[in-house]
Design a protein around this motif. Sequence first.
Motif, PDB file in Angstrom:
ATOM      1  N   LEU A 173       0.818  -1.220   0.000  1.00 48.69           N
ATOM      2  CA  LEU A 173       0.000   0.000   0.000  1.00 48.69           C
ATOM      3  C   LEU A 173       0.849   1.266   0.000  1.00 48.69           C
ATOM      4  O   LEU A 173       0.656   2.166  -0.817  1.00 48.69           O
ATOM      5  N   ALA A 174       1.809   1.334   0.906  1.00 49.42           N
ATOM      6  CA  ALA A 174       2.620   2.549   1.048  1.00 49.42           C
ATOM      7  C   ALA A 174       3.423   2.836  -0.226  1.00 49.42           C
ATOM      8  O   ALA A 174       3.641   3.989  -0.582  1.00 49.42           O
ATOM      9  N   GLU A 175       3.802   1.771  -0.893  1.00 46.97           N
ATOM     10  CA  GLU A 175       4.604   1.923  -2.106  1.00 46.97           C
ATOM     11  C   GLU A 175       3.763   2.403  -3.291  1.00 46.97           C
ATOM     12  O   GLU A 175       4.224   3.170  -4.138  1.00 46.97           O
ATOM     13  N   LEU A 176       2.516   1.942  -3.350  1.00 49.28           N
ATOM     14  CA  LEU A 176       1.667   2.247  -4.507  1.00 49.28           C
ATOM     15  C   LEU A 176       0.945   3.582  -4.390  1.00 49.28           C
ATOM     16  O   LEU A 176       0.637   4.228  -5.377  1.00 49.28           O
ATOM     17  N   TYR A 177       0.660   4.004  -3.171  1.00 52.43           N
ATOM     18  CA  TYR A 177      -0.155   5.198  -2.966  1.00 52.43           C
ATOM     19  C   TYR A 177       0.547   6.481  -3.408  1.00 52.43           C
ATOM     20  O   TYR A 177       1.734   6.668  -3.173  1.00 52.43           O
ATOM     21  N   ARG A 178      -0.203   7.333  -4.078  1.00 50.59           N
ATOM     22  CA  ARG A 178       0.292   8.666  -4.450  1.00 50.59           C
ATOM     23  C   ARG A 178      -0.648   9.699  -3.845  1.00 50.59           C
ATOM     24  O   ARG A 178      -1.870   9.539  -3.935  1.00 50.59           O
TER      25      ARG A 178
ATOM     26  N   GLU B  81     -12.507   6.140 -13.479  1.00 49.99           N
ATOM     27  CA  GLU B  81     -11.364   6.937 -13.016  1.00 49.99           C
ATOM     28  C   GLU B  81     -11.048   6.823 -11.536  1.00 49.99           C
ATOM     29  O   GLU B  81     -10.666   7.810 -10.901  1.00 49.99           O
ATOM     30  N   PHE B  82     -11.179   5.625 -11.005  1.00 51.27           N
ATOM     31  CA  PHE B  82     -10.620   5.355  -9.692  1.00 51.27           C
ATOM     32  C   PHE B  82      -9.144   5.078  -9.942  1.00 51.27           C
ATOM     33  O   PHE B  82      -8.769   4.443 -10.929  1.00 51.27           O
ATOM     34  N   GLU B  83      -8.288   5.576  -9.078  1.00 53.64           N
ATOM     35  CA  GLU B  83      -6.854   5.520  -9.379  1.00 53.64           C
ATOM     36  C   GLU B  83      -6.136   4.359  -8.721  1.00 53.64           C
ATOM     37  O   GLU B  83      -4.958   4.117  -9.009  1.00 53.64           O
ATOM     38  N   MET B  84      -6.839   3.646  -7.836  1.00 53.31           N
ATOM     39  CA  MET B  84      -6.177   2.574  -7.110  1.00 53.31           C
ATOM     40  C   MET B  84      -7.243   1.655  -6.518  1.00 53.31           C
ATOM     41  O   MET B  84      -8.367   2.084  -6.253  1.00 53.31           O
ATOM     42  N   LEU B  85      -6.856   0.398  -6.336  1.00 54.13           N
ATOM     43  CA  LEU B  85      -7.726  -0.564  -5.674  1.00 54.13           C
ATOM     44  C   LEU B  85      -6.985  -1.110  -4.465  1.00 54.13           C
ATOM     45  O   LEU B  85      -5.797  -1.418  -4.549  1.00 54.13           O
ATOM     46  N   ILE B  86      -7.685  -1.215  -3.339  1.00 51.70           N
ATOM     47  CA  ILE B  86      -7.102  -1.853  -2.161  1.00 51.70           C
ATOM     48  C   ILE B  86      -7.940  -3.089  -1.821  1.00 51.70           C
ATOM     49  O   ILE B  86      -9.171  -3.003  -1.775  1.00 51.70           O
ATOM     50  N   LEU B  87      -7.277  -4.205  -1.616  1.00 48.25           N
ATOM     51  CA  LEU B  87      -7.968  -5.443  -1.256  1.00 48.25           C
ATOM     52  C   LEU B  87      -7.657  -5.802   0.189  1.00 48.25           C
ATOM     53  O   LEU B  87      -6.485  -5.834   0.583  1.00 48.25           O
ATOM     54  N   THR B  88      -8.699  -6.082   0.970  1.00 45.70           N
ATOM     55  CA  THR B  88      -8.473  -6.588   2.327  1.00 45.70           C
ATOM     56  C   THR B  88      -9.319  -7.834   2.523  1.00 45.70           C
ATOM     57  O   THR B  88     -10.145  -8.179   1.682  1.00 45.70           O
ATOM     58  N   GLY B  89      -9.115  -8.486   3.660  1.00 48.17           N
ATOM     59  CA  GLY B  89      -9.915  -9.661   3.994  1.00 48.17           C
ATOM     60  C   GLY B  89      -9.628 -10.799   3.049  1.00 48.17           C
ATOM     61  O   GLY B  89      -8.557 -10.896   2.452  1.00 48.17           O
ATOM     62  N   ASN B  90     -10.627 -11.637   2.887  1.00 43.13           N
ATOM     63  CA  ASN B  90     -10.452 -12.852   2.110  1.00 43.13           C
ATOM     64  C   ASN B  90     -10.815 -12.630   0.635  1.00 43.13           C
ATOM     65  O   ASN B  90     -11.659 -13.305   0.082  1.00 43.13           O
TER      66      ASN B  90
ATOM     67  N   ILE C 195      -6.583  -4.670 -15.321  1.00 40.48           N
ATOM     68  CA  ILE C 195      -5.593  -4.958 -14.279  1.00 40.48           C
ATOM     69  C   ILE C 195      -4.233  -4.335 -14.634  1.00 40.48           C
ATOM     70  O   ILE C 195      -3.451  -3.998 -13.747  1.00 40.48           O
ATOM     71  N   PHE C 196      -3.954  -4.164 -15.925  1.00 41.41           N
ATOM     72  CA  PHE C 196      -2.671  -3.591 -16.337  1.00 41.41           C
ATOM     73  C   PHE C 196      -2.640  -2.070 -16.147  1.00 41.41           C
ATOM     74  O   PHE C 196      -1.600  -1.444 -16.275  1.00 41.41           O
ATOM     75  N   GLY C 197      -3.796  -1.484 -15.862  1.00 40.20           N
ATOM     76  CA  GLY C 197      -3.841  -0.026 -15.765  1.00 40.20           C
ATOM     77  C   GLY C 197      -4.125   0.483 -14.363  1.00 40.20           C
ATOM     78  O   GLY C 197      -4.206   1.693 -14.149  1.00 40.20           O
ATOM     79  N   LEU C 198      -4.330  -0.428 -13.406  1.00 38.31           N
ATOM     80  CA  LEU C 198      -4.759  -0.014 -12.069  1.00 38.31           C
ATOM     81  C   LEU C 198      -3.839  -0.579 -10.996  1.00 38.31           C
ATOM     82  O   LEU C 198      -3.683  -1.789 -10.893  1.00 38.31           O
ATOM     83  N   PRO C 199      -3.219   0.284 -10.168  1.00 34.82           N
ATOM     84  CA  PRO C 199      -2.417  -0.238  -9.055  1.00 34.82           C
ATOM     85  C   PRO C 199      -3.326  -0.974  -8.063  1.00 34.82           C
ATOM     86  O   PRO C 199      -4.394  -0.463  -7.726  1.00 34.82           O
TER      87      PRO C 199
END
Lengths: 262, 262
Positions: free
Chosen positions: A103-108, A137-146, A163-167
């Motif tokens: 997360l910390a690496e991908l976030y801008r 135009e969401f710039e990022m996806l975060i996945l948590t849980g299962n 998937i190739f265009g979204l962190p």
Amino acid sequence: VSLTKTELKDIQSLLTKKGRKLKKSFLAEGVRLLEEAARHRMRPEAIYYSESALSERAKFLVERFQKLAVSAEPIPLRQLESLADTESTQGILAVFKEPSTALAELYRPAYRRILLCEHISDPGNLGTLIRSALAFEFEMLILTGNSAEPYSPKVVRSSAGAIFGLPVAVCENGELLAFVTLHRMFLVAADIAGQAASVQLRQIPRDQPLLLAVGSESHGLSPEMLAAATARVRIEHATSVESLNAAVAGSILMKEVYELTK
Amino acid sequence: VSLTKTELKDIQSLLTKKGRKLKKSFLAEGVRLLEEAARHRMRPEAIYYSESALSERAKFLVERFQKLAVSAEPIPLRQLESLADTESTQGILAVFKEPSTALAELYRPAYRRILLCEHISDPGNLGTLIRSALAFEFEMLILTGNSAEPYSPKVVRSSAGAIFGLPVAVCENGELLAFVTLHRMFLVAADIAGQAASVQLRQIPRDQPLLLAVGSESHGLSPEMLAAATARVRIEHATSVESLNAAVAGSILMKEVYELTK
């Protein structure tokens, strides 16, 4: 040229979760997916193709990757088929290095809209959400849980190449909640017991990054995520169905956010 | 009591297209789907269950069907599993008579919103569209072209039980176009080359029934369907993806229609 048994096994292992984890690589197959990869400037580690099965469009794609000095190996169709996750191969597949999911690496800090998926375990739903996230135009996806693995063949395919265009970051709820606090995010939770989305979403502040959280179909978001939410929204619909499909619900909310904040 | 080999084969045949066509029946399994069937007052021909695998909720459901004089047979778990399309059975499944799919028979002049799916061949997408259609008060679904079979186990499951609440007609394009003319329908076609949906949908007349047409993901609607359309609409999104998932696109348009005409 045929691949050796070991080479073949190495690539085949990427069809499994264990293999992907070990090699930190993933597979994508077919013309359309690989065209999207090229469009998003994702360079494969290697491509494998079977001349006899290539369409004109696929040949052009092979040349395009060759010009980028990507290792391109012609292999027998029988071998290619043993590497494919689908029934019809289109004669081409590629191996990519898995991007970081930290997360910390991908976030801008410039990101304004982030999608959070908690327990989205169906790969088709996750891939569809990735596709909609990029469209709205969401710039990022975060996945948590299962949640499903973002670089599994089925998610990659269902994303139609998005998937190739979204962190995509993967983390625990603890790390996520600290992140929300640190960056003063406006956390909107999809919740069938929430308030009408059409009304609530109009209150989104312009000066705060937005995190839209979508939970599992059967259980919704976890209590801790709901407790952390700034707003809880539901999509209005008839009571003849209990809820919408998770990918549909997430996509509808992303579209509303997109229209209200663009 | 064990089912005989013949009885078992007869029910198993409903897992195949051929068997469903022959017996004009279909299967639904699991507590949630069958609760939806009961809620929509769809009475099964018969239910089969394995006492040992039943949750309290499932037991209650068995009793509910027994009170409706539905034939309820306890069978060994091993047999039940051989009849199931999924990996975890929840111990209950039911056989239903396939409703008619004849357009003329299903249509009611009071219907105001109808969804048309042309070439929606992915069962997950079709089931999801059925679920959204019921949620957004579409009163009927019409399938044309090479669409998935509405009563296949995967469509039934993806619909989350909405299949029990929505009449589904299957017909040829010729019959459909005659139907559109006969009932003076306002035909809205989803088309990535169309005009902005948010603007176009505001023009929907109140006094005309609406038919919303969604086509296949790879090819869109057929030229004849596009030619017959009163309006062609696209969902506005960023160009970083070519198109949305078909079930997402259809659901978004249904939601907009629902909000504008309710």
